[in-house]
Design an enzyme around this catalytic site. Structure first.
Site, PDB file in Angstrom:
ATOM      1  N   CYS A   1      68.768  76.649  95.458  1.00  0.00           N
ATOM      2  CA  CYS A   1      68.321  75.888  94.164  1.00  0.00           C
ATOM      3  C   CYS A   1      69.649  75.889  93.531  1.00  0.00           C
ATOM      4  CB  CYS A   1      67.510  77.021  93.323  1.00  0.00           C
ATOM      5  SG  CYS A   1      67.293  76.133  91.778  1.00  0.00           S
TER       6      CYS A   1
ATOM      7  N   LYS B   1      71.296  68.507  88.569  1.00  0.00           N
ATOM      8  CA  LYS B   1      71.332  68.238  87.238  1.00  0.00           C
ATOM      9  C   LYS B   1      72.924  67.951  86.861  1.00  0.00           C
ATOM     10  CE  LYS B   1      67.285  69.108  87.755  1.00  0.00           C
ATOM     11  NZ  LYS B   1      67.266  69.076  89.158  1.00  0.00           N
TER      12      LYS B   1
ATOM     13  N   ALA C   1      59.745  64.468  92.777  1.00  0.00           N
ATOM     14  CA  ALA C   1      60.655  64.735  91.853  1.00  0.00           C
ATOM     15  C   ALA C   1      62.108  64.668  92.687  1.00  0.00           C
ATOM     16  CB  ALA C   1      60.579  66.194  91.495  1.00  0.00           C
ATOM     17  N   ILE C   2      62.357  65.310  93.876  1.00  0.00           N
ATOM     18  CA  ILE C   2      63.711  64.955  94.518  1.00  0.00           C
ATOM     19  C   ILE C   2      63.969  63.322  94.675  1.00  0.00           C
ATOM     20  CG2 ILE C   2      64.934  65.158  96.625  1.00  0.00           C
ATOM     21  CD1 ILE C   2      63.555  68.078  96.800  1.00  0.00           C
TER      22      ILE C   2
ATOM     23  N   GLY D   1      59.379  66.187 101.261  1.00  0.00           N
ATOM     24  CA  GLY D   1      58.679  67.642 100.953  1.00  0.00           C
ATOM     25  C   GLY D   1      59.399  68.595 101.623  1.00  0.00           C
TER      26      GLY D   1
ATOM     27  N   HIS E   1      61.834  67.401  60.712  1.00  0.00           N
ATOM     28  CA  HIS E   1      62.013  66.131  60.870  1.00  0.00           C
ATOM     29  C   HIS E   1      63.470  65.664  60.397  1.00  0.00           C
ATOM     30  CE1 HIS E   1      61.267  61.562  60.221  1.00  0.00           C
ATOM     31  NE2 HIS E   1      61.965  61.701  59.284  1.00  0.00           N
TER      32      HIS E   1
END
Length: 466
Positions: free
Chosen positions: A44, A53, A186-187, A273, A445
């Protein structure tokens, strides 16, 4: 010569499950060793969540600069250095790995780089690395060996023409001119966004009827529309067959409803996967009960062999770093009798392309299949002042609730900062909160979080801004 050292816990694997479990045991004052094949942080941190990321942030910034004129800004000579983009991701991963190593030292965890094997219950051997041949005697073992990318049979991964997510993160000077991404989980969608942003012609192929198959159908459709607007070609309900790898590219066939269409690209990224990674971790004398290769555990994360526990991806889905960390901490608490031990119930699933995705709980399809009496509240970011002002108004918030009690059954967000926003709904779900309680909580807000409140209010037709 081998030497023997005794521990309260030996953790095999240094990813989000392994390092978190080891640190938790260190916090409890236990003598702990953590053994990781490469570097602290595991897949990871080094080859997954963190470097991707970093890459996605570069892509997001580049896309933002391309829209600078809409903000009244001028950019001249805008360009990029792809090699530096890739190098930055490695730097970020390295920095975070050093952070984990510091936490090991802080909590007196012995960190060993190498491969380990449980020879018999209570004994772990270092089988690769500088300390090869050393035996660690231990009262408990925590398996946290995770998963590895699933590969195509008979199609070798060379890192140039055919890649998995791991090879896609290796430093390179230029993005491929064209790339087929097989698998739109996702990947797959994250790499589709990244490569497209830096000029690759991207074809995204998913065998199932929708991209991001685990997500709510409306979210998947919204993301596909956004991707197609960005120039990504998307094929759903489509198989990849007949892959042939040449010196300059890859040839394959896209098969949909019996019709085959030939396609060529410079590179194929396989994102279909993961598979469990227990290679070399158990000797022939240690027989654990498995389910399709994943380790079976009880409510306290103990395997079928006393004294051997497991957590994280190696015990099966959901394959998420934050779930792995949760499981490992609870496993260690169970081992040493500390506090209340939980198995995972509610968890956020997040995808970091643009627009981003975050979800928790039931999709609308799942609620229908269960025959639940539910209500839906939905609020578009086009009606959010903060989202429009920021120039990121794609997407929406959707919340499902029990029609009688108002208790939140599921939440789905498509849009900028979705992974940051989902935590509020997840907390409410864990506390058996209702959409009314979200609605009645004043949100500042202008913020993106107002969309959570408005979606909750929309359940009963009380949303103000739609």
């Amino acid at each position: 010569m081998s030497e023997s050292v005794e521990y309260d816990l030996v953790v095999i694997g240094g990813g989000p499950a392994g390092y978190a479990g080891a640190i938790r045991a260190g916090q409890l004052g236990k003598k702990v060793a953590c053994i990781e094949l490469e570097r602290a942080g595991g897949t990871c941190l080094n080859w997954g969540c963190i470097p991707t990321k970093a890459l996605l942030k570069s892509a997001e910034l580049y896309r933002s600069f391309q829209k600078a004129e809409t903000f009244g800004l001028e950019t001249k000579g805008l360009g990029f250095d792809f090699g530096k983009v890739m190098a930055r991701s490695r730097t970020v991963a390295g920095q975070m790995a050093k952070g984990v190593e510091f936490l090991f030292r802080k909590n007196k965890v012995d960190f060993i780089v190498g491969r380990a094997q449980v020879t018999v219950p209570g004994m772990v051997e270092i089988t690769e690395g500088e300390r090869k041949g050393q035996f660690l005697r231990t009262r408990n073992v925590l398996l946290a060996t995770g998963c590895k990318p699933r590969r195509l049979p008979d199609v070798p991964v060379d890192g140039v023409r055919v890649m998995t997510s791991r090879e896609a993160l290796e430093p390179r000077a230029a993005a491929p001119r064209s790339i087929v991404i097989m698998g739109a989980g996702a990947i797959g969608v994250e790499f589709a966004y990244f490569f497209n942003a830096f000029g690759s012609k991207v074809t995204l192929v998913e065998m199932l009827p929708q991209i991001v198959p685990v997500e709510d159908e409306e979210v998947a459709k919204g993301l596909q529309r956004a991707f197609e607007k960005q120039g990504i070609t998307v094929h759903t309900g489509t198989k990849v067959e007949g892959v042939t790898v040449g010196k300059t590219g890859v040839k394959l066939k896209l098969v949909k409803e019996g019709t085959a269409t030939p396609l060529e690209a410079e590179t194929l990224l396989v994102a279909i996967g993961v598979v469990p990674n227990l290679e070399g971790a158990l000797s022939s004398k240690v027989k654990l009960e498995l389910d399709r290769g994943y380790v079976k555990v009880d409510g306290h994360y103990q395997t079928s062999v006393k004294g051997i526990y497991a957590a994280g991806d190696i015990i099966g889905p959901p394959w998420l770093a934050h779930v792995a960390t949760f499981e490992a901490i609870n496993a260690v608490n169970a081992i040493f009798g500390q506090g209340h031990v939980e198995r995972v119930k509610n968890f956020p699933g997040c995808t970091y392309c643009q627009p981003q995705i975050a979800s928790a709980g039931l999709t609308e399809k799942a609620a229908k299949e269960k025959g639940l009496n539910y209500k839906v509240g939905k609020f578009p970011f086009t009606a959010s002042g903060k989202a429009v002002a920021a120039g990121d108004a794609d997407g929406f918030v959707k919340v499902l609730s029990d029609a009688k009690t108002g208790e939140i059954l599921g939440a789905h967000i498509l849009g900028n900062e979705a992974p940051e926003l989902i935590a509020e709904y997840l907390l409410a779900m864990n506390m058996e909160g209702t959409v009314e309680e979200i609605h009645r909580s004043i949100h500042a807000h202008p913020t993106l979080s107002e969309a959570l409140m408005e979606a909750a209010a929309a359940t009963t037709g009380e949303a103000i801004h739609i």
